[in-house]
Scaffold this active site. Structure first.
Site, PDB file in Angstrom:
ATOM      1  N   GLU A  47     -10.251   3.039   1.922  1.00 17.94           N
ATOM      2  CA  GLU A  47      -9.844   1.959   2.510  1.00 17.94           C
ATOM      3  C   GLU A  47      -8.708   2.636   3.444  1.00 17.94           C
ATOM      4  OE1 GLU A  47      -9.990  -0.618  -1.463  1.00 17.94           O
ATOM      5  OE2 GLU A  47      -8.295  -0.887  -0.017  1.00 17.94           O
ATOM      6  N   CYS A  60      -1.960   2.821   7.535  1.00 15.86           N
ATOM      7  CA  CYS A  60      -1.987   3.352   6.195  1.00 15.86           C
ATOM      8  C   CYS A  60      -3.204   3.708   5.777  1.00 15.86           C
ATOM      9  CB  CYS A  60      -1.662   1.856   5.086  1.00 15.86           C
ATOM     10  SG  CYS A  60      -1.642   2.485   3.681  1.00 15.86           S
ATOM     11  N   CYS A  67      -8.231   6.945  -8.143  1.00 16.60           N
ATOM     12  CA  CYS A  67      -6.724   7.790  -8.384  1.00 16.60           C
ATOM     13  C   CYS A  67      -6.751   8.156  -9.934  1.00 16.60           C
ATOM     14  CB  CYS A  67      -5.657   6.988  -7.979  1.00 16.60           C
ATOM     15  SG  CYS A  67      -4.159   7.654  -8.177  1.00 16.60           S
ATOM     16  N   CYS A  71      -1.829   4.112 -13.120  1.00 19.31           N
ATOM     17  CA  CYS A  71      -0.523   2.918 -13.152  1.00 19.31           C
ATOM     18  C   CYS A  71      -1.237   1.815 -13.578  1.00 19.31           C
ATOM     19  CB  CYS A  71       0.216   2.860 -11.567  1.00 19.31           C
ATOM     20  SG  CYS A  71       0.739   4.317 -11.067  1.00 19.31           S
ATOM     21  N   CYS A  74      -2.314  -1.111 -11.088  1.00 21.42           N
ATOM     22  CA  CYS A  74      -3.093  -0.675  -9.870  1.00 21.42           C
ATOM     23  C   CYS A  74      -4.599  -1.006  -9.910  1.00 21.42           C
ATOM     24  CB  CYS A  74      -2.500   0.578  -9.621  1.00 21.42           C
ATOM     25  SG  CYS A  74      -3.351   1.237  -7.823  1.00 21.42           S
ATOM     26  N   SER A 171       7.242   6.472  -5.742  1.00 25.34           N
ATOM     27  CA  SER A 171       6.939   5.296  -6.554  1.00 25.34           C
ATOM     28  C   SER A 171       7.507   5.170  -7.846  1.00 25.34           C
ATOM     29  CB  SER A 171       5.187   5.347  -6.520  1.00 25.34           C
ATOM     30  OG  SER A 171       4.939   5.214  -5.182  1.00 25.34           O
ATOM     31  N   LEU A 172       8.691   4.840  -7.888  1.00 21.91           N
ATOM     32  CA  LEU A 172       9.319   4.703  -9.123  1.00 21.91           C
ATOM     33  C   LEU A 172       9.037   3.820  -9.891  1.00 21.91           C
ATOM     34  CD1 LEU A 172      11.871   6.697 -10.179  1.00 21.91           C
ATOM     35  CD2 LEU A 172      13.353   4.805  -9.519  1.00 21.91           C
ATOM     36  N   CYS A 290      -3.843  -1.323  -2.151  1.00 16.20           N
ATOM     37  CA  CYS A 290      -4.733  -0.228  -2.263  1.00 16.20           C
ATOM     38  C   CYS A 290      -5.863  -0.713  -3.371  1.00 16.20           C
ATOM     39  CB  CYS A 290      -3.925   1.188  -2.671  1.00 16.20           C
ATOM     40  SG  CYS A 290      -2.860   0.937  -4.184  1.00 16.20           S
TER      41      CYS A 290
HETATM   42  S1  SF4 Z   1      -0.323   2.732  -7.799  1.00 16.99           S
HETATM   43 FE1  SF4 Z   1      -0.589   4.874  -6.389  1.00 16.99          FE
HETATM   44  S2  SF4 Z   1      -0.657   6.486  -7.967  1.00 16.99           S
HETATM   45 FE2  SF4 Z   1      -0.565   4.800  -9.235  1.00 16.99          FE
HETATM   46  S3  SF4 Z   1      -2.880   4.462  -9.765  1.00 16.99           S
HETATM   47 FE3  SF4 Z   1      -2.311   3.068  -7.914  1.00 16.99          FE
HETATM   48  S4  SF4 Z   1      -3.167   4.661  -6.429  1.00 16.99           S
HETATM   49 FE4  SF4 Z   1      -2.633   6.060  -7.944  1.00 16.99          FE
END
Ligand code: SF4
Length: 303
Positions: A47, A60, A67, A71, A74, A171-172, A290
């Site tokens: 994407e 973007c 991934c 996280c 996500c 990305s904290l 994402c």
């Molecule tokens: S937030 Fe970013 S680093 Fe975390 S799982 Fe999703 S794509 Fe990966």
């Protein structure tokens, strides 16, 4: 290219293609945000998004299929990482989106915040960005590129050593070790201290202020104690915080924060002299977070 002989043109058409990817889906949100789902030659999907705001035209892009960082909030990480994108596949996302612009408009910014952990694919990413930033490519200024990472200290130092002028966004998502371990599982291996040290090192070597991204999840990391801890972590640093009210993902148990929580975070951080902004959510209607478009598409075509 009608100045080439017909036979050669036919041969070129048979043996070569300009783009390796195909556009499987193109959504346009009411706010004008374009989102493309591209098909790679091996059938995998990726994407990318084009956002317009005032004079800025920002793309973007993704760096991996899926991934591996996991996280918990996500969509991209739900099935793990399938593979790194090639440098060509990263450049093609930029070109496909750039080609959607009217001829009088130019691409002004590039953010690497799509699917995948950018720095887990550092070599291909830097090669792609070198091409995009080259005068022989799109001539985009390195300072107009933002590379986002979940915080892989060794890779952050490797990126700093390359001497590019990219803006780094970490990305904290949590201000304490325990909370970050719960939300960003890779933190258990690397540790918050090492991430902050590597961010400081990036600032020292590039001279560019680091941005800390903070996805706000209702009742999880948007509490008063979280804003106080975040201010404590960053007040002695030259840093910027980008608060991102969560875009809910179907099947995941997290909710968007109340507007009062976002306001409180802004107030607390500003009172401690930490620079802060709240990201406007572009393209919510088209799953522009994402991994969301890819999931919806796969759900629709799965038997
Ligand atoms: S937030 Fe970013 S680093 Fe975390 S799982 Fe999703 S794509 Fe990966």
């Amino acid at each position: 290219m009608s100045d080439l002989p017909k036979a050669l043109r036919r041969q070129l058409e048979d043996d070569w293609s300009v783009f390796a990817t195909t556009v499987l889906h193109h959504d346009v949100a009411p706010d004008g945000t374009d989102k493309l789902l591209l098909g790679c030659p091996d059938g995998r999907k990726v994407e990318c998004v084009l956002m317009a705001e005032d004079d800025r035209r920002t793309v973007c892009v993704s760096t991996q299929v899926g991934c591996g960082m996991g996280c918990v909030f996500c969509a991209s990480g739900l099935k793990g990482v399938e593979r790194n994108l090639t440098r060509g596949e990263i450049v093609e996302q930029v070109l496909r989106l750039r080609n959607l612009l009217p001829s009088e408009e130019r691409l002004t910014n590039l953010v690497v915040m799509g699917m995948g952990e950018s720095l887990a694919n550092l070599d291909n990413l830097v090669a792609a960005l070198d091409r995009v930033c080259s005068p022989d490519g799109l001539g985009l200024g390195q300072r107009r590129v933002t590379v986002s990472t979940v915080g892989l200290p060794e890779k952050m130092r490797a990126l700093a050593a390359l001497g590019r002028q990219y803006h780094l966004a970490v990305s904290l998502h949590a201000p304490t070790e325990a909370l970050r371990n719960a939300l960003v599982p890779v933190n258990e291996k690397v540790g918050l201290g090492a991430v902050m040290d590597a961010a400081d090192a990036y600032f020292q070597s590039s001279g560019r202020q680091v941005t800390f991204e903070y996805v706000m999840l209702r009742g999880v990391n948007d509490r008063p104690e979280d804003s106080a801890a975040l201010a404590g972590l960053l007040e002695a640093r030259k840093a910027h915080v980008n608060l991102i009210p969560y875009n809910p993902v179907a099947g995941l148990p997290f909710e968007r924060p109340a507007p009062e929580s976002v306001d409180r975070f802004v107030r607390v951080l500003r009172s401690r002299r930490v620079s802060v902004s709240v990201r406007k959510t572009k393209g919510r209607e088209i799953d522009a977070a994402c991994g969301q478009l890819r999931r919806r598409f796969e759900a629709a075509v799965s038997p």
